[in-house]
Write an enzyme that holds these catalytic residues in place. Structure first.
Site, PDB file in Angstrom:
ATOM      1  N   ASP A  32       0.789  -1.241   0.000  1.00  0.00           N
ATOM      2  CA  ASP A  32       0.000   0.000   0.000  1.00  0.00           C
ATOM      3  C   ASP A  32       0.823   1.294   0.000  1.00  0.00           C
ATOM      4  O   ASP A  32       1.807   1.404   0.744  1.00  0.00           O
ATOM      5  CB  ASP A  32      -0.865   0.095   1.261  1.00  0.00           C
ATOM      6  CG  ASP A  32      -1.597  -1.166   1.602  1.00  0.00           C
ATOM      7  OD1 ASP A  32      -1.559  -2.120   0.813  1.00  0.00           O
ATOM      8  OD2 ASP A  32      -2.204  -1.203   2.686  1.00  0.00           O
ATOM      9  N   GLU A 207     -10.494  -2.223   4.332  1.00  0.00           N
ATOM     10  CA  GLU A 207      -9.145  -1.735   4.600  1.00  0.00           C
ATOM     11  C   GLU A 207      -8.968  -0.364   3.959  1.00  0.00           C
ATOM     12  O   GLU A 207      -9.670  -0.006   3.011  1.00  0.00           O
ATOM     13  CB  GLU A 207      -8.115  -2.715   4.023  1.00  0.00           C
ATOM     14  CG  GLU A 207      -8.208  -4.088   4.663  1.00  0.00           C
ATOM     15  CD  GLU A 207      -7.189  -5.086   4.131  1.00  0.00           C
ATOM     16  OE1 GLU A 207      -6.613  -5.829   4.933  1.00  0.00           O
ATOM     17  OE2 GLU A 207      -6.981  -5.124   2.905  1.00  0.00           O
TER      18      GLU A 207
HETATM   19  C1  FRU Z   1      -3.932  -3.623   2.658  1.00  0.00           C
HETATM   20  C2  FRU Z   1      -3.312  -4.065   3.992  1.00  0.00           C
HETATM   21  C3  FRU Z   1      -3.693  -3.112   5.113  1.00  0.00           C
HETATM   22  C4  FRU Z   1      -2.593  -3.344   6.102  1.00  0.00           C
HETATM   23  C5  FRU Z   1      -1.402  -3.541   5.210  1.00  0.00           C
HETATM   24  C6  FRU Z   1      -0.372  -4.524   5.722  1.00  0.00           C
HETATM   25  O1  FRU Z   1      -3.230  -4.142   1.566  1.00  0.00           O
HETATM   26  O2  FRU Z   1      -3.697  -5.388   4.282  1.00  0.00           O
HETATM   27  O3  FRU Z   1      -4.978  -3.339   5.638  1.00  0.00           O
HETATM   28  O4  FRU Z   1      -2.423  -2.251   6.964  1.00  0.00           O
HETATM   29  O5  FRU Z   1      -1.894  -3.993   3.956  1.00  0.00           O
HETATM   30  O6  FRU Z   1       0.757  -4.572   4.900  1.00  0.00           O
END
Ligand code: FRU
Length: 468
Positions: A32, A207
């Site tokens: 992300d 998310e």
């Molecule tokens: C989304 C996610 C978020 C989390 C992060 C962990 O892709 O799963 O929810 O904070 O990636 O790397």
């Protein structure tokens, strides 16, 4: 010791699948985008990063900066898990704000499946980060709520206080965004669910929520846990609740996820998302890198209140050699081969579909016809699609709803960059895909099915690399 990020990038630059003008980590894993902020004239992009392997794990915050949204400069890793307990297994997603002149990150602490909200403050140049001694500032989800998760805080200033939404959900009920407020980014009060989905068809866990004003509306963007797509809702934010009036997909690409939205000094709302790989972990490890950011997109609302996206106009500064093709008639069932080749190109194409059932561009075609990717419009299904058939990854059709108005021509704005394809149709709807063609599959053409189509104009540019 300083890390020579450019040397690391150069050591991987010969890989034909590696993008040249999309942002990605110098090496190893990226997911992300985090903490996007326009700080004193410079865009800062942090990102979920495993600096030790080209697979997800032990997540740090990588960091890069750009004055023009196009060329990025690598900066030292901003957040490393530990040594305290609360983020010992990972510094997960979050955001950045300007706290009265102090750059401040609000992120998810991850330890033994426990999710908390944590804070770190930065040096004036944003390169040295210190975790707050009061961490975690929120120890977990509100008492008494049976949530499916609690992560990815997104914070903004509202009147004289801070507001935050955080990704969550309720089992069997649906995803949710929870709303908080704080006077100082450390003491947080839970205000209730901002918005709870009324169907678990959109997953029980959301998310990376983002809430922001656009025109006279508010937009909520959420990523459906498990990589099941990214939705937006346009509606009214009352200060306590969000009441959606309409919804849609942000990008129908099967590998587009966890976008984050930020505002630049000119007041534009910009968005970058993560495009993950479409190949195996063994292939990722062999490549030495995995995960790419989408190109920056500019957000607006259409006249009828849908979310519209276009590529940031700054990308035009990368245009090199130009070719123009005019007045091409495309016979049905055939691919009209064009005198253009390449794997790092930008296209602006206009089509008149006529009676054709589907039409568009073909890129990354092999000379023997054994592989190719089609980017086009399916008139009957009213869909924009990217249909990828290549040797090194399973064939895949990415699609999103997209309707042309009566008499409206199809205008495709396409970027191809190694293993990345992004398209924006008619300056409103984006779709992305990852493809893994052979290095010599560089052919370009135009196609029509079920009837002839016409391509009045096609402009093509070579696109320069941003680390050359
Ligand atoms: C989304 C996610 C978020 C989390 C992060 C962990 O892709 O799963 O929810 O904070 O990636 O790397």
């Amino acid at each position: 010791m300083t890390t020579d990020y450019l040397a690391i990038r150069q050591s991987l630059a010969a890989d034909p699948h590696r993008p040249r003008y999309h942002f990605l980590a110098p090496s190893n894993w990226l997911n992300d985008p985090n903490g996007l902020i326009h700080w004193q004239g410079t865009h800062h992009l942090f990102y979920q990063h495993n600096p030790l392997a080209a697979v997800w794990g032990k997540i740090h915050w990588g960091h890069a900066a750009s004055a023009d949204l196009v060329h990025w400069r690598d900066l030292p890793i901003a957040l490393t898990p530990g040594p305290e307990d609360y983020d010992a297994d990972g510094c997960w997603s979050g955001c950045a704000v300007d706290d009265g002149g102090t750059p401040t990150l609000i992120y998810t602490g991850w330890r033994d499946k426990a999710e908390t909200v944590c804070v770190a403050t930065g040096s004036p140049d944003l390169t040295v980060w210190e975790k707050d001694p009061r961490n975690p500032v929120i120890a977990g989800p509100p008492e008494g709520l049976k949530t499916t998760g609690f992560r990815d805080p997104y914070v903004w200033r509202e009147h004289d206080e801070w507001r935050m939404v955080i990704g969550s959900g309720f089992l069997g009920q649906g995803g949710a965004a929870l709303l908080y407020r704080s006077p100082d980014l450390r003491a947080w009060e839970y205000l209730g669910p901002l918005f709870v989905s009324d169907t678990s068809a959109y997953e029980d866990m959301w998310e990376c929520p983002c809430l922001f004003p656009l025109g006279d509306q508010h937009v909520l963007v959420v990523s459906l846990c498990g990589g099941h797509g990214v939705l937006y809702f346009v509606g009214e934010y009352t200060g306590e609740r969000f009441i959606p009036a309409r919804q849609g997909v942000v990008d129908g690409g099967a590998q587009f996820f966890a976008p984050q939205v930020w505002r630049d000094a000119a007041g534009r709302h910009l968005m970058i998302g993560w495009l993950w790989e479409g190949r195996s972990e063994a292939q990722q490890r062999a490549a030495g890198w995995a995960g790419v950011m989408s190109l920056p997109r500019v957000l607006s609302l259409t006249d009828d209140g849908a979310l519209a996206e276009t590529f940031a106009p700054e990308l035009a500064t990368l245009r090199g050699e130009h070719q123009r093709i005019v007045g091409l008639d495309i016979a049905p069932g055939l691919v009209a081969k064009l005198p253009v080749t390449g794997s790092h190109l930008e296209f602006l194409a206009e089509f008149a579909g006529g009676e054709a059932a589907a039409y568009g561009l073909q890129v990354r075609g092999a000379a023997d016809g054994s592989e190719a990717t089609r980017i086009g419009y399916d008139a009957a299904a009213q869909e924009l699609f990217i249909d990828a058939r290549h040797a090194e990854a399973p064939a895949r059709r990415h699609r999103r709803p997209f309707a042309l108005a009566e008499g409206e021509p199809l205008r495709l704005h396409v970027f191809i960059d190694g293993s990345v394809i992004e398209v924006c149709a008619n300056a409103r709807s984006c779709l992305s895909a990852r493809v893994y063609p052979r290095a010599d599959s560089v052919g370009v053409g135009a196609f029509a099915q079920g009837g002839p189509a016409r391509m009045p104009t096609l402009d093509v540019w070579e696109v320069a690399g941003v680390w050359d």
